[in-house]
Design a protein around this motif. Structure first.
Motif, PDB file in Angstrom:
ATOM      1  N   ASP A  65       0.828  -1.207   0.000  1.00  0.00           N
ATOM      2  CA  ASP A  65       0.000   0.000   0.000  1.00  0.00           C
ATOM      3  C   ASP A  65       0.864   1.259   0.000  1.00  0.00           C
ATOM      4  N   LEU A  66       1.912   1.265   0.810  1.00  0.00           N
ATOM      5  CA  LEU A  66       2.801   2.419   0.876  1.00  0.00           C
ATOM      6  C   LEU A  66       3.478   2.655  -0.477  1.00  0.00           C
ATOM      7  N   ALA A  67       3.922   1.589  -1.124  1.00  0.00           N
ATOM      8  CA  ALA A  67       4.554   1.711  -2.442  1.00  0.00           C
ATOM      9  C   ALA A  67       3.580   2.284  -3.469  1.00  0.00           C
ATOM     10  N   GLN A  68       2.351   1.811  -3.432  1.00  0.00           N
ATOM     11  CA  GLN A  68       1.345   2.306  -4.380  1.00  0.00           C
ATOM     12  C   GLN A  68       1.038   3.781  -4.152  1.00  0.00           C
ATOM     13  N   LYS A  69       0.997   4.207  -2.911  1.00  0.00           N
ATOM     14  CA  LYS A  69       0.649   5.591  -2.592  1.00  0.00           C
ATOM     15  C   LYS A  69       1.795   6.572  -2.827  1.00  0.00           C
ATOM     16  N   THR A  70       3.039   6.086  -2.716  1.00  0.00           N
ATOM     17  CA  THR A  70       4.187   6.990  -2.796  1.00  0.00           C
ATOM     18  C   THR A  70       5.039   6.809  -4.047  1.00  0.00           C
ATOM     19  N   GLY A  71       4.904   5.669  -4.716  1.00  0.00           N
ATOM     20  CA  GLY A  71       5.775   5.377  -5.852  1.00  0.00           C
ATOM     21  C   GLY A  71       7.138   4.853  -5.437  1.00  0.00           C
ATOM     22  N   ALA A  72       7.333   4.628  -4.143  1.00  0.00           N
ATOM     23  CA  ALA A  72       8.608   4.107  -3.651  1.00  0.00           C
ATOM     24  C   ALA A  72       8.775   2.647  -4.060  1.00  0.00           C
ATOM     25  N   ALA A  73      10.023   2.249  -4.248  1.00  0.00           N
ATOM     26  CA  ALA A  73      10.334   0.865  -4.611  1.00  0.00           C
ATOM     27  C   ALA A  73      10.494   0.020  -3.350  1.00  0.00           C
ATOM     28  N   ILE A  74       9.920  -1.171  -3.362  1.00  0.00           N
ATOM     29  CA  ILE A  74      10.091  -2.135  -2.273  1.00  0.00           C
ATOM     30  C   ILE A  74      11.391  -2.886  -2.529  1.00  0.00           C
ATOM     31  N   VAL A  75      12.201  -3.038  -1.489  1.00  0.00           N
ATOM     32  CA  VAL A  75      13.486  -3.720  -1.613  1.00  0.00           C
ATOM     33  C   VAL A  75      13.501  -4.934  -0.695  1.00  0.00           C
ATOM     34  N   TYR A  76      13.858  -6.082  -1.275  1.00  0.00           N
ATOM     35  CA  TYR A  76      14.086  -7.321  -0.522  1.00  0.00           C
ATOM     36  C   TYR A  76      15.508  -7.783  -0.764  1.00  0.00           C
ATOM     37  N   GLY A  77      15.967  -8.670   0.086  1.00  0.00           N
ATOM     38  CA  GLY A  77      17.284  -9.260  -0.099  1.00  0.00           C
ATOM     39  C   GLY A  77      17.256 -10.393  -1.107  1.00  0.00           C
ATOM     40  N   PRO A  78      18.435 -10.973  -1.356  1.00  0.00           N
ATOM     41  CA  PRO A  78      18.547 -12.071  -2.318  1.00  0.00           C
ATOM     42  C   PRO A  78      17.593 -13.216  -1.986  1.00  0.00           C
ATOM     43  N   LYS A  79      17.193 -13.923  -3.004  1.00  0.00           N
ATOM     44  CA  LYS A  79      16.334 -15.111  -2.933  1.00  0.00           C
ATOM     45  C   LYS A  79      14.863 -14.793  -2.691  1.00  0.00           C
ATOM     46  N   ALA A  80      14.506 -13.525  -2.603  1.00  0.00           N
ATOM     47  CA  ALA A  80      13.096 -13.168  -2.435  1.00  0.00           C
ATOM     48  C   ALA A  80      12.365 -13.384  -3.755  1.00  0.00           C
ATOM     49  N   ASN A  81      11.115 -13.784  -3.654  1.00  0.00           N
ATOM     50  CA  ASN A  81      10.287 -14.005  -4.833  1.00  0.00           C
ATOM     51  C   ASN A  81       8.870 -13.514  -4.545  1.00  0.00           C
ATOM     52  N   PRO A  82       8.710 -12.194  -4.405  1.00  0.00           N
ATOM     53  CA  PRO A  82       7.381 -11.670  -4.091  1.00  0.00           C
ATOM     54  C   PRO A  82       6.457 -11.746  -5.304  1.00  0.00           C
ATOM     55  N   GLY A  83       5.191 -11.684  -5.064  1.00  0.00           N
ATOM     56  CA  GLY A  83       4.208 -11.704  -6.138  1.00  0.00           C
ATOM     57  C   GLY A  83       3.849 -10.306  -6.608  1.00  0.00           C
ATOM     58  N   TYR A  84       4.739  -9.349  -6.440  1.00  0.00           N
ATOM     59  CA  TYR A  84       4.517  -7.962  -6.828  1.00  0.00           C
ATOM     60  C   TYR A  84       5.870  -7.345  -7.180  1.00  0.00           C
ATOM     61  N   ASP A  85       5.841  -6.170  -7.789  1.00  0.00           N
ATOM     62  CA  ASP A  85       7.075  -5.508  -8.178  1.00  0.00           C
ATOM     63  C   ASP A  85       7.929  -5.180  -6.963  1.00  0.00           C
ATOM     64  N   ALA A  86       9.213  -5.511  -7.068  1.00  0.00           N
ATOM     65  CA  ALA A  86      10.164  -5.214  -5.998  1.00  0.00           C
ATOM     66  C   ALA A  86      11.571  -5.295  -6.569  1.00  0.00           C
ATOM     67  N   ILE A  87      12.462  -4.611  -5.919  1.00  0.00           N
ATOM     68  CA  ILE A  87      13.880  -4.753  -6.233  1.00  0.00           C
ATOM     69  C   ILE A  87      14.396  -5.918  -5.406  1.00  0.00           C
ATOM     70  N   ILE A  88      15.002  -6.891  -6.051  1.00  0.00           N
ATOM     71  CA  ILE A  88      15.633  -8.003  -5.343  1.00  0.00           C
ATOM     72  C   ILE A  88      17.127  -7.675  -5.297  1.00  0.00           C
ATOM     73  N   ALA A  89      17.558  -7.201  -4.155  1.00  0.00           N
ATOM     74  CA  ALA A  89      18.933  -6.729  -4.006  1.00  0.00           C
ATOM     75  C   ALA A  89      19.916  -7.889  -3.932  1.00  0.00           C
TER      76      ALA A  89
END
Length: 91
Positions: free
Chosen positions: A20-44
Motif C-alpha cells: 500500500d505504501l509503495a502504491q501511494k508513494t511510488g517508492a520501490a520495495i526492496v528485498y534481499g537475495p532469494k526473495a520471490n514476491p508476487g509484486y514488483d520489488a527490487i531483489i537486491a
C-alpha cells in the motif's frame, strides 16, 4: 519523499503495509537475495548499496529466519558504519 521501502524479510504473520505504501508513494520495495514476491520489488544482491541523500544503506544477506532475510547497514556521509537494521535476524 519516500524513495525505498526496505523489507528485512517476508512477514507471513502480519500485514506490514509495504505494498500500500509503495502504491501511494511510488517508492520501490526492496528485498534481499532469494526473495520471490508476487509484486514488483527490487531483489537486491548481497552487499548492494542504496544511496539515500548523503547516507548509504548496504544490504547484508543474512538468511536464517527466512531465506531472503537481510540486514541493512547504515553508512554515514563520512563512510562510517553507524547502525544496522536487523528485522527478525536477532532475537
Amino acid at each position: 519523499t519516500i524513495k525505498y521501502i526496505f523489507e528485512t524479510h517476508f512477514h507471513a504473520d502480519f500485514v506490514s503495509g509495504h505494498v500500500d505504501l509503495a502504491q501511494k508513494t511510488g517508492a520501490a520495495i526492496v528485498y534481499g537475495p532469494k526473495a520471490n514476491p508476487g509484486y514488483d520489488a527490487i531483489i537486491a544482491e548481497d552487499n548492494q548499496e542504496f544511496k539515500i541523500g548523503a547516507v548509504t544503506l548496504k544490504v547484508l544477506h543474512t538468511p536464517g529466519h527466512t531465506q531472503e532475510s537481510s540486514t541493512y547497514l547504515l553508512i554515514d556521509e563520512e563512510g562510517k558504519e553507524t547502525a544496522i537494521f536487523t528485522g527478525d535476524t536477532l532475537f
